[in-house]
Scaffold this motif. Structure first.
Motif, mmCIF file in Angstrom:
data_model
loop_
_atom_site.group_PDB
_atom_site.id
_atom_site.type_symbol
_atom_site.label_atom_id
_atom_site.label_comp_id
_atom_site.label_asym_id
_atom_site.label_seq_id
_atom_site.Cartn_x
_atom_site.Cartn_y
_atom_site.Cartn_z
ATOM 1 N N ARG A 290 32.366 26.163 40.094
ATOM 2 C CA ARG A 290 32.055 25.523 38.808
ATOM 3 C C ARG A 290 33.362 25.221 38.065
ATOM 4 N NH1 ARG A 290 28.438 28.769 34.750
ATOM 5 N NH2 ARG A 290 27.019 28.664 36.528
ATOM 6 N N ILE A 291 33.612 23.954 37.855
ATOM 7 C CA ILE A 291 34.858 23.562 37.197
ATOM 8 C C ILE A 291 34.753 23.874 35.716
ATOM 9 C CG2 ILE A 291 36.329 21.574 36.608
ATOM 10 C CD1 ILE A 291 35.713 20.520 39.425
ATOM 11 N N MET A 292 35.759 24.551 35.202
ATOM 12 C CA MET A 292 35.754 24.873 33.772
ATOM 13 C C MET A 292 36.341 23.675 33.047
ATOM 14 S SD MET A 292 36.984 28.803 33.773
ATOM 15 C CE MET A 292 37.448 29.372 35.400
ATOM 16 N N LYS A 293 35.475 22.984 32.323
ATOM 17 C CA LYS A 293 35.921 21.697 31.787
ATOM 18 C C LYS A 293 36.580 21.809 30.419
ATOM 19 C CE LYS A 293 32.883 18.694 34.395
ATOM 20 N NZ LYS A 293 31.501 19.152 34.630
ATOM 21 N N ASP A 294 35.983 22.604 29.542
ATOM 22 C CA ASP A 294 36.534 22.606 28.176
ATOM 23 C C ASP A 294 37.439 23.816 27.935
ATOM 24 O OD1 ASP A 294 34.570 24.731 26.652
ATOM 25 O OD2 ASP A 294 33.639 23.659 28.313
ATOM 26 N N GLU A 295 38.319 23.657 26.978
ATOM 27 C CA GLU A 295 39.322 24.690 26.711
ATOM 28 C C GLU A 295 38.679 26.022 26.329
ATOM 29 O OE1 GLU A 295 42.483 23.477 24.157
ATOM 30 O OE2 GLU A 295 43.407 22.377 25.824
ATOM 31 N N GLU A 296 37.584 25.937 25.608
ATOM 32 C CA GLU A 296 36.940 27.179 25.157
ATOM 33 C C GLU A 296 36.525 28.039 26.360
ATOM 34 O OE1 GLU A 296 33.085 28.475 22.627
ATOM 35 O OE2 GLU A 296 33.658 26.366 22.537
ATOM 36 N N THR A 297 35.902 27.399 27.336
ATOM 37 C CA THR A 297 35.474 28.122 28.543
ATOM 38 C C THR A 297 36.680 28.679 29.285
ATOM 39 O OG1 THR A 297 33.763 26.445 28.718
ATOM 40 C CG2 THR A 297 34.039 27.887 30.609
ATOM 41 N N ILE A 298 37.717 27.880 29.369
ATOM 42 C CA ILE A 298 38.904 28.326 30.116
ATOM 43 C C ILE A 298 39.546 29.523 29.424
ATOM 44 C CG2 ILE A 298 41.217 27.640 30.903
ATOM 45 C CD1 ILE A 298 40.057 24.775 31.196
ATOM 46 N N ILE A 299 39.678 29.427 28.129
ATOM 47 C CA ILE A 299 40.336 30.510 27.400
ATOM 48 C C ILE A 299 39.513 31.799 27.486
ATOM 49 C CG2 ILE A 299 41.019 31.262 25.054
ATOM 50 C CD1 ILE A 299 41.972 28.273 24.699
ATOM 51 N N LYS A 300 38.216 31.645 27.511
ATOM 52 C CA LYS A 300 37.359 32.825 27.592
ATOM 53 C C LYS A 300 37.398 33.469 28.991
ATOM 54 C CE LYS A 300 32.603 33.947 26.894
ATOM 55 N NZ LYS A 300 31.474 33.255 27.408
ATOM 56 N N ASN A 301 37.581 32.657 30.004
ATOM 57 C CA ASN A 301 37.422 33.166 31.374
ATOM 58 C C ASN A 301 38.709 33.306 32.182
ATOM 59 O OD1 ASN A 301 34.413 33.399 31.732
ATOM 60 N ND2 ASN A 301 34.623 31.332 30.903
ATOM 61 N N THR A 302 39.823 33.051 31.551
ATOM 62 C CA THR A 302 41.085 33.186 32.287
ATOM 63 C C THR A 302 42.088 33.933 31.421
ATOM 64 O OG1 THR A 302 42.136 31.182 31.431
ATOM 65 C CG2 THR A 302 40.749 30.925 33.381
ATOM 66 N N LEU A 303 43.086 34.451 32.076
ATOM 67 C CA LEU A 303 44.081 35.219 31.343
ATOM 68 C C LEU A 303 45.367 35.226 32.167
ATOM 69 C CD1 LEU A 303 43.315 38.458 29.672
ATOM 70 C CD2 LEU A 303 44.899 38.627 31.557
ATOM 71 N N ARG A 304 46.476 35.207 31.494
ATOM 72 C CA ARG A 304 47.742 35.241 32.257
ATOM 73 C C ARG A 304 48.695 36.261 31.663
ATOM 74 N NH1 ARG A 304 49.703 29.535 29.643
ATOM 75 N NH2 ARG A 304 48.090 29.719 28.072
ATOM 76 N N GLY A 305 49.657 36.621 32.449
ATOM 77 C CA GLY A 305 50.611 37.616 31.982
ATOM 78 C C GLY A 305 51.979 37.370 32.583
ATOM 79 N N GLN A 306 52.939 38.031 31.982
ATOM 80 C CA GLN A 306 54.312 37.910 32.488
ATOM 81 C C GLN A 306 54.928 39.304 32.446
ATOM 82 O OE1 GLN A 306 57.539 36.095 30.081
ATOM 83 N NE2 GLN A 306 57.201 34.302 31.376
ATOM 84 N N TYR A 307 55.579 39.721 33.527
ATOM 85 C CA TYR A 307 56.107 41.092 33.508
ATOM 86 C C TYR A 307 57.356 41.199 32.654
ATOM 87 C CZ TYR A 307 59.076 39.669 37.551
ATOM 88 O OH TYR A 307 59.952 39.040 38.400
ATOM 89 N N VAL A 308 57.414 42.305 31.948
ATOM 90 C CA VAL A 308 58.591 42.571 31.123
ATOM 91 C C VAL A 308 59.308 43.782 31.709
ATOM 92 C CG1 VAL A 308 57.599 41.562 29.024
ATOM 93 C CG2 VAL A 308 57.265 43.977 29.489
ATOM 94 N N GLY A 309 60.579 43.909 31.366
ATOM 95 C CA GLY A 309 61.406 44.973 31.929
ATOM 96 C C GLY A 309 60.797 46.347 31.682
ATOM 97 N N SER A 310 60.983 47.235 32.632
ATOM 98 C CA SER A 310 60.505 48.603 32.423
ATOM 99 C C SER A 310 61.322 49.557 33.287
ATOM 100 C CB SER A 310 59.014 48.702 32.749
ATOM 101 O OG SER A 310 58.830 48.725 34.137
ATOM 102 N N THR A 311 60.996 50.796 33.221
ATOM 103 C CA THR A 311 61.690 51.781 34.053
ATOM 104 C C THR A 311 60.662 52.367 35.008
ATOM 105 O OG1 THR A 311 62.967 52.249 32.099
ATOM 106 C CG2 THR A 311 63.226 53.784 33.923
ATOM 107 N N ILE A 312 60.926 52.210 36.294
ATOM 108 C CA ILE A 312 59.993 52.760 37.281
ATOM 109 C C ILE A 312 60.721 53.848 38.072
ATOM 110 C CG2 ILE A 312 58.462 52.241 39.221
ATOM 111 C CD1 ILE A 312 58.449 49.322 38.314
ATOM 112 N N GLY A 313 60.188 55.040 38.028
ATOM 113 C CA GLY A 313 60.810 56.172 38.735
ATOM 114 C C GLY A 313 62.275 56.347 38.355
ATOM 115 N N GLY A 314 62.573 56.191 37.105
ATOM 116 C CA GLY A 314 63.949 56.373 36.624
ATOM 117 C C GLY A 314 64.841 55.160 36.846
ATOM 118 N N LYS A 315 64.270 54.145 37.505
ATOM 119 C CA LYS A 315 65.084 52.945 37.785
ATOM 120 C C LYS A 315 64.692 51.809 36.855
ATOM 121 C CE LYS A 315 65.982 50.660 41.690
ATOM 122 N NZ LYS A 315 65.560 50.230 43.020
ATOM 123 N N LYS A 316 65.702 51.145 36.318
ATOM 124 C CA LYS A 316 65.400 50.028 35.409
ATOM 125 C C LYS A 316 64.972 48.809 36.235
ATOM 126 C CE LYS A 316 67.525 49.914 30.904
ATOM 127 N NZ LYS A 316 66.880 51.030 30.391
#
Ligand code: BG6
Length: 497
Positions: free
Chosen positions: A279-305
């Motif tokens: 089902r193609i999501m045609k209008d912005e409202e539907t898209i905004i409700k049903n999709t989400l995006r992210g971007q990774y930001v710096g962090s420390t994992i196991g003591g490593k930056k």
């Protein structure tokens, strides 16, 4: 199937993919005696080098190949290297393609490759059409003696319009049956096993529909960030890079109707129908409700930056390109009406895993009370990678008083098979192309149908760069808000948690 004598001509031969994937795959085919008797690889690129240098770069001194080779194989490796040749293409196209044609004809005669040519384009996609045209102008596309095939790497287009233009452009010089669009996920054993699980068992397929399936979940997670590919990735993003291609291919195999046979066109016809029914999501409202995006930001994992995406090499420090995407969508057809599909993909996540989870509906009448909905549904988990296998979760009685239900596992791991040699995706796909089998290659209409679904989302995201965009710490399961996309308190299954 028989593999005829042939020559493989790789454009972009000095690039990373050739050394990292293609040559090791061809080497394994050679070792497994899958190559025809007369076989030659001709590497082509702008870099100025001779065949000897090429051989040492991609075979004799290649870090990717050498780590796979045991000491006793050294002579064998030299024999393999001798099958490789190199030709540089200057910027003066006409003259250099004439030179290339001469070289190909000469190698063909010397090695008896019977005039059969496969062109593998591992160059930036902007060159695909130009190369096809130049091959044509140099008389290299004519099937007078032997056949011609063209393999192209992803990305296949940047959106629907460019994908169509590319298809049209290539079809001018090659017919569809000659074009092999690689999606390396289709080369994965477990992706192919989706078809076999569904269509060779009588216990799953009768349940494989809206009556018994509550929702379908697909997770694709990588621990790595964008590594050295920031320049490419920043113009692409997770939706283009993973979802439009690999993940929609997986979706099509889950959604499709049974093909009437395992013939390439029969299977691909059903996949196209599946993709067309999203089902193609045609209008912005539907898209905004049903999709989400992210971007990774710096962090420390196991003591490593760990660097954040915007600090990566080649990435715009103000980039809004997504490294994580999650979508909820529906499939409008008889089988899947109203069954939600949840798909997410991300870089810099806690573990590398790709899996499909089919969540079956809970029994319609509850005899045994349980608080925990998630633990009660039957799940079929198809592990694409790693720990390739299939897992079925079902309820059993907890020993003791009363009737308490717990989930137990029935599992199968590929590594448990005696013949557990899982072929690398590129090995399988290259061999298929050499044998003229297009089943595991994406057809023009498949690629276009996938773009048709993705296009409005891309457009909406581009028009609203800050809506539904969240940061997530590298090493986590993406933005917290992605949990809200899955309703009914089911939540995402985070493998390994
Ligand atoms: C490629 C993407 O197609 O697939 C990469 O361009 C991604 O960004 C890769 O890392 C993932 O492949 P695999 O086989 O490691 O899951």
């Amino acid at each position: 199937k028989k593999t005829l004598n042939q020559m493989l001509i790789i454009f972009g031969a000095s690039g990373d993919l050739t050394a990292r994937k293609l040559i090791p795959a061809i080497y394994n085919l050679y070792k497994g005696q899958h190559l025809p008797e007369n076989f030659v690889v001709l590497g082509v690129s702008r870099s100025n080098m001779g065949s000897e240098e090429f051989r040492s770069k991609v075979v004799l001194e290649s870090e990717f190949l050498q780590k796979k080779i045991a000491k006793e194989e050294k002579d064998f490796v030299q024999k393999f290297a001798d099958k490789l040749y190199y030709e540089d293409l200057g910027t003066d196209y006409d003259a250099s393609y004439e030179k290339l044609a001469k070289r190909i004809n000469q190698l063909d005669e010397e090695h008896g490759t019977d005039g059969n040519l496969i062109f593998y384009l591992s160059t930036p996609p902007s060159l695909y059409e130009t190369i096809a045209k130049n091959l044509h102008d140099a008389g290299l596309t004519k099937e007078e003696k032997g056949w011609r095939r063209l393999i192209v790497e992803k990305p296949f287009g940047y959106n629907l319009k460019s994908a169509k233009a590319l298809n049209d452009g290539l079809h001018y010089y090659f017919n569809e049956g000659q074009v092999y669009r690689i999606d390396h996920y289709l080369g994965k054993e477990t992706v192919q096993n989706l078809l076999v699980t569904r269509f060779s068992n009588s216990i799953f397929e009768p349940l494989w529909n809206r009556r018994y399936i509550h929702h379908v979940e697909i997770t694709n997670a990588e621990t790595v960030g964008v590594e050295k590919r920031g320049g490419y990735y920043d113009k692409s993003g997770a939706l283009r890079d993973m979802f439009q291609s690999h993940l929609l291919q997986i979706v099509s195999l889950i959604v499709m109707e049974p093909p009437i046979s395992s013939d390439a066109e029969e299977i691909r016809d059903e996949k196209v129908k599946a993709l067309k029914s999203l089902r193609i999501m045609k209008d912005e409202e539907t898209i905004i409700k049903n999709t989400l995006r992210g971007q990774y930001v710096g962090s420390t994992i196991g003591g490593k930056k760990v660097k954040g995406y915007r600090e990566e090499e080649g990435v715009n420090p103000e980039s809004t390109t997504e490294t994580f995407a999650a979508l909820k969508f529906y499939v409008d057809n008889w089988r899947w009406k109203d069954v939600p599909f949840y798909v997410r993909t991300g870089k810099a996540m806690p573990t590398k895993v790709t899996e499909v989870v089919i969540h079956f509906k809970t029994p319609h009448h509850e005899v045994f009370k349980s608080q925990d909905v998630y633990k009660k549904d039957n799940k079929l988990i198809i592990r694409i990678q790693p720990d390739e296998g299939v897992l079925l979760k079902f309820g059993v009685k907890v020993p003791g008083l009363g009737f308490h239900v717990e989930q137990a596992n029935m599992d199968f791991y590929y590594s448990d098979l005696d013949s557990a040699q899982v072929m690398d995706a590129y090995e399988r796909l290259l061999l298929d192309a050499m044998q003229g089998d297009t089943t595991l290659y994406a057809r023009a209409d498949e690629v276009e149908a996938a773009w048709r679904f993705v296009d409005p989302i891309l457009e909406c995201w581009e028009n609203n760069p800050s809506v539904n965009t969240y940061g997530y710490a590298a090493g986590t399961w993406g933005p917290k808000n992605s949990d809200e996309l899955i309703e009914d308190s089911f939540g995402w299954r985070n493998p390994g948690d």
